[in-house]
Design a protein around this motif. Sequence first.
Motif, PDB file in Angstrom:
ATOM      1  N   VAL A   8       0.833  -1.189   0.000  1.00 50.91           N
ATOM      2  CA  VAL A   8       0.000   0.000   0.000  1.00 50.91           C
ATOM      3  C   VAL A   8       0.874   1.247   0.000  1.00 50.91           C
ATOM      4  O   VAL A   8       0.562   2.223  -0.659  1.00 50.91           O
ATOM      5  CB  VAL A   8      -0.926   0.001   1.230  1.00 50.91           C
ATOM      6  N   LYS A   9       1.980   1.192   0.698  1.00 48.27           N
ATOM      7  CA  LYS A   9       2.769   2.418   0.836  1.00 48.27           C
ATOM      8  C   LYS A   9       4.128   2.387   0.165  1.00 48.27           C
ATOM      9  O   LYS A   9       4.691   3.427  -0.104  1.00 48.27           O
ATOM     10  CB  LYS A   9       2.935   2.716   2.338  1.00 48.27           C
ATOM     11  N   ALA A  10       4.687   1.216  -0.105  1.00 42.81           N
ATOM     12  CA  ALA A  10       6.078   1.198  -0.566  1.00 42.81           C
ATOM     13  C   ALA A  10       6.261   0.292  -1.781  1.00 42.81           C
ATOM     14  O   ALA A  10       5.523  -0.664  -1.974  1.00 42.81           O
ATOM     15  CB  ALA A  10       6.997   0.735   0.557  1.00 42.81           C
ATOM     16  N   ALA A  11       7.255   0.631  -2.594  1.00 42.52           N
ATOM     17  CA  ALA A  11       7.642  -0.212  -3.721  1.00 42.52           C
ATOM     18  C   ALA A  11       9.013  -0.797  -3.428  1.00 42.52           C
ATOM     19  O   ALA A  11       9.858  -0.124  -2.853  1.00 42.52           O
ATOM     20  CB  ALA A  11       7.694   0.610  -5.004  1.00 42.52           C
ATOM     21  N   ALA A  12       9.223  -2.050  -3.828  1.00 38.81           N
ATOM     22  CA  ALA A  12      10.527  -2.666  -3.586  1.00 38.81           C
ATOM     23  C   ALA A  12      10.931  -3.485  -4.797  1.00 38.81           C
ATOM     24  O   ALA A  12      10.127  -4.191  -5.392  1.00 38.81           O
ATOM     25  CB  ALA A  12      10.472  -3.556  -2.352  1.00 38.81           C
ATOM     26  N   ASP A  13      12.223  -3.363  -5.166  1.00 39.98           N
ATOM     27  CA  ASP A  13      12.769  -4.197  -6.231  1.00 39.98           C
ATOM     28  C   ASP A  13      13.229  -5.518  -5.636  1.00 39.98           C
ATOM     29  O   ASP A  13      13.743  -5.559  -4.517  1.00 39.98           O
ATOM     30  CB  ASP A  13      13.963  -3.492  -6.880  1.00 39.98           C
ATOM     31  N   VAL A  14      13.076  -6.574  -6.409  1.00 44.58           N
ATOM     32  CA  VAL A  14      13.578  -7.886  -6.014  1.00 44.58           C
ATOM     33  C   VAL A  14      14.712  -8.244  -6.966  1.00 44.58           C
ATOM     34  O   VAL A  14      14.599  -8.021  -8.177  1.00 44.58           O
ATOM     35  CB  VAL A  14      12.456  -8.950  -6.080  1.00 44.58           C
ATOM     36  N   TYR A  15      15.813  -8.784  -6.401  1.00 45.17           N
ATOM     37  CA  TYR A  15      17.005  -9.062  -7.198  1.00 45.17           C
ATOM     38  C   TYR A  15      17.192 -10.566  -7.386  1.00 45.17           C
ATOM     39  O   TYR A  15      16.826 -11.363  -6.515  1.00 45.17           O
ATOM     40  CB  TYR A  15      18.233  -8.486  -6.489  1.00 45.17           C
ATOM     41  N   ALA A  16      17.802 -10.926  -8.528  1.00 43.84           N
ATOM     42  CA  ALA A  16      18.124 -12.333  -8.769  1.00 43.84           C
ATOM     43  C   ALA A  16      19.197 -12.764  -7.770  1.00 43.84           C
ATOM     44  O   ALA A  16      20.270 -12.167  -7.725  1.00 43.84           O
ATOM     45  CB  ALA A  16      18.623 -12.511 -10.193  1.00 43.84           C
ATOM     46  N   PRO A  17      18.930 -13.781  -6.955  1.00 45.87           N
ATOM     47  CA  PRO A  17      19.901 -14.185  -5.939  1.00 45.87           C
ATOM     48  C   PRO A  17      21.143 -14.833  -6.544  1.00 45.87           C
ATOM     49  O   PRO A  17      22.235 -14.712  -5.999  1.00 45.87           O
ATOM     50  CB  PRO A  17      19.135 -15.183  -5.073  1.00 45.87           C
ATOM     51  N   ILE A  18      20.951 -15.532  -7.685  1.00 51.84           N
ATOM     52  CA  ILE A  18      22.078 -16.114  -8.437  1.00 51.84           C
ATOM     53  C   ILE A  18      21.737 -15.980  -9.923  1.00 51.84           C
ATOM     54  O   ILE A  18      20.602 -15.697 -10.282  1.00 51.84           O
ATOM     55  CB  ILE A  18      22.304 -17.612  -8.095  1.00 51.84           C
ATOM     56  N   SER A  19      22.716 -16.194 -10.772  1.00 52.32           N
ATOM     57  CA  SER A  19      22.475 -16.109 -12.222  1.00 52.32           C
ATOM     58  C   SER A  19      21.697 -17.332 -12.693  1.00 52.32           C
ATOM     59  O   SER A  19      21.903 -18.439 -12.178  1.00 52.32           O
ATOM     60  CB  SER A  19      23.807 -16.029 -12.967  1.00 52.32           C
ATOM     61  N   GLY A  20      20.839 -17.131 -13.684  1.00 51.92           N
ATOM     62  CA  GLY A  20      20.075 -18.258 -14.200  1.00 51.92           C
ATOM     63  C   GLY A  20      18.982 -17.804 -15.141  1.00 51.92           C
ATOM     64  O   GLY A  20      18.817 -16.603 -15.392  1.00 51.92           O
ATOM     65  N   GLU A  21      18.234 -18.781 -15.658  1.00 49.40           N
ATOM     66  CA  GLU A  21      17.154 -18.496 -16.596  1.00 49.40           C
ATOM     67  C   GLU A  21      15.813 -18.736 -15.913  1.00 49.40           C
ATOM     68  O   GLU A  21      15.618 -19.753 -15.235  1.00 49.40           O
ATOM     69  CB  GLU A  21      17.279 -19.417 -17.821  1.00 49.40           C
ATOM     70  N   VAL A  22      14.883 -17.809 -16.106  1.00 49.17           N
ATOM     71  CA  VAL A  22      13.577 -17.908 -15.458  1.00 49.17           C
ATOM     72  C   VAL A  22      12.776 -19.044 -16.095  1.00 49.17           C
ATOM     73  O   VAL A  22      12.618 -19.076 -17.317  1.00 49.17           O
ATOM     74  CB  VAL A  22      12.801 -16.574 -15.585  1.00 49.17           C
ATOM     75  N   THR A  23      12.289 -19.976 -15.277  1.00 45.34           N
ATOM     76  CA  THR A  23      11.506 -21.101 -15.806  1.00 45.34           C
ATOM     77  C   THR A  23      10.035 -21.018 -15.428  1.00 45.34           C
ATOM     78  O   THR A  23       9.201 -21.692 -16.020  1.00 45.34           O
ATOM     79  CB  THR A  23      12.054 -22.437 -15.286  1.00 45.34           C
ATOM     80  N   ALA A  24       9.715 -20.208 -14.418  1.00 40.35           N
ATOM     81  CA  ALA A  24       8.315 -20.096 -13.999  1.00 40.35           C
ATOM     82  C   ALA A  24       8.127 -18.831 -13.169  1.00 40.35           C
ATOM     83  O   ALA A  24       9.073 -18.329 -12.552  1.00 40.35           O
ATOM     84  CB  ALA A  24       7.897 -21.307 -13.166  1.00 40.35           C
ATOM     85  N   ALA A  25       6.904 -18.303 -13.182  1.00 38.07           N
ATOM     86  CA  ALA A  25       6.534 -17.183 -12.314  1.00 38.07           C
ATOM     87  C   ALA A  25       5.213 -17.550 -11.653  1.00 38.07           C
ATOM     88  O   ALA A  25       4.377 -18.209 -12.286  1.00 38.07           O
ATOM     89  CB  ALA A  25       6.384 -15.899 -13.120  1.00 38.07           C
ATOM     90  N   ASN A  26       5.051 -17.152 -10.417  1.00 36.63           N
ATOM     91  CA  ASN A  26       3.856 -17.555  -9.658  1.00 36.63           C
ATOM     92  C   ASN A  26       2.621 -16.814 -10.183  1.00 36.63           C
ATOM     93  O   ASN A  26       2.495 -15.603  -9.996  1.00 36.63           O
ATOM     94  CB  ASN A  26       4.065 -17.248  -8.181  1.00 36.63           C
ATOM     95  N   PRO A  27       1.701 -17.525 -10.844  1.00 43.00           N
ATOM     96  CA  PRO A  27       0.547 -16.843 -11.450  1.00 43.00           C
ATOM     97  C   PRO A  27      -0.453 -16.331 -10.413  1.00 43.00           C
ATOM     98  O   PRO A  27      -1.221 -15.411 -10.695  1.00 43.00           O
ATOM     99  CB  PRO A  27      -0.080 -17.939 -12.318  1.00 43.00           C
ATOM    100  N   ASP A  28      -0.446 -16.910  -9.217  1.00 44.63           N
ATOM    101  CA  ASP A  28      -1.427 -16.507  -8.195  1.00 44.63           C
ATOM    102  C   ASP A  28      -1.244 -15.054  -7.762  1.00 44.63           C
ATOM    103  O   ASP A  28      -2.188 -14.399  -7.328  1.00 44.63           O
ATOM    104  CB  ASP A  28      -1.280 -17.376  -6.935  1.00 44.63           C
ATOM    105  N   LEU A  29       0.000 -14.562  -7.856  1.00 38.68           N
ATOM    106  CA  LEU A  29       0.288 -13.260  -7.245  1.00 38.68           C
ATOM    107  C   LEU A  29      -0.294 -12.099  -8.044  1.00 38.68           C
ATOM    108  O   LEU A  29      -0.451 -10.999  -7.522  1.00 38.68           O
ATOM    109  CB  LEU A  29       1.796 -13.082  -7.069  1.00 38.68           C
TER     110      LEU A  29
END
Lengths: 376, 129
Positions: free
Chosen positions: B63-84
């Motif tokens: 509601v009040k803040a925005a935050a960036d999320v960083y890749a913890p290690i290098s790699g290729e994205v295979t899935a993203a959580n659709p529920d969110l």
Amino acid sequence: MDVTSPFLFLGRSPVKTTSLNQTHRDMNAKMVDFGGWDMPLHYGSQLDEHHQVRSDAGMFDVSHMLAVDIKGEVARAFFRRLIANNVDKLTQPGKALYTCMLNPRGGVIDDLIIYFLTESHFRMVVNAGTADKDMAWMLAQRDQLAPGLEIVPRRDLAMIAVQGPNGRAKVWQVIAGAQAATENLKLFQAVTYDKYFIARTGYTGEDGFEIMLPANDAAGFWHALHAAGVAPAGLGARDTLRLEAGMNLYGQDMDETTSPLESGLTWTVDLKSDRDFIGKQALLEMPVKQQLIGLILLERGVLRSHQKVATRYDGDEGTGEITSGGFSPTLNQSIALARLPLSVSPGDEVQVSVRDKMLRAKAVKYPFVRNGKSLV
Amino acid sequence: MSIPNNLKYTKSHEWVRLEDDGIVTVGITPHAQELLGDMVFVETPDIGRKLDQGEECAVVESVKAAADVYAPISGEVTAANPDLETAPEKINQDAYAAWLFKLRPVNVADLNNLLDAAGYQKLLESEED
């Protein structure tokens, strides 16, 4: 994860506390440094608190704001010069007036409320973050214009806002006899009852009271309201509620560098009477090029203050900026107030720069929400 | 707050879990969600995107803040959580269950550079001061 938020002032230690500070901590509030005040952000869920105010009743500690008593026979004459709204609208004891106090350049020193109690006693309520500079400014003007006038800050008073459709009824449950004294108060009217100064005002777009009382009695009153079913609500909910209600926030939507005529506050500026208030000349000489207008985001995301806005009009004349933005819990989408060129009309589509994307938004008239209902 | 031993953690408050198939799952920690408050918007990375360690790849907004999320290690994205997309509040309800995205690591040994549960616990204690 890297956080950017106006509510997180990490590394600066809070100094000032209200008389309810321990009470907030006892109720598991998440405390934040808000302009030097240690204040509750929320008590668990900011969203729940928001909905509680829209649907029932919530209470806010607003004791960080400053009440100032103005006493003396020349009080009204002083306000004729000091403020942009017309103090002569205040004819009935207890009536309140919302106004800006301007600098000579027409910029907004603060926005505030003035209560007319008697011809020799007015009470102002000013913002917390501007209280010190407001006092200095008023004392300097007093010395020039009205040397005998008393200007008395009332840090001995606490302020609690009880807001929501059931807010007034809950207050009546808690203060014996208050119903008879306050049920006929109209909006923007106040009355002194026992040790309470009760005003039918607020900053949420809901009905309710803002109540001043001796700071020593604040914790007891707070607990009694809580026992009557009033939910404590923090600064987080206060901000989303006021944004939905289309109410300006000092320092975001206007400040000393902006004209009230370009900040959605034209309705508070008296340019009709021949009264010469501080800042009037500058306002008359300054062309009005911008307006405050509402935005509703048409895509997923969240609008935030300082995001740039592009319109279909060309060049610098066609751009603007969000002054207050956020998520509207009532509408379940993102909304904002933005300072945009006068050529933009409600219904126009604009583009907002959000991180690396341009998102579509629609310009609308605000308020977005009043008395629990969507207006857009 | 629980800090499971089977996860790895970053200094920027992401949790990382190595799955049996060699894929890693990434979310934000309960501490991070508590700091942010009620979530209202989550943007996850596109599937197939190749990430370098430390790259900005997701956004969580409360509601009040925005935050960036960083890749913890290098790699290729295979899935993203659709529920969110429709229920970002799931992060508030259970930050370990509400994963953000999954990565196929370039080098699974990169996980050794992350904090273990004890190291993350220490980080939280130091941030309290």
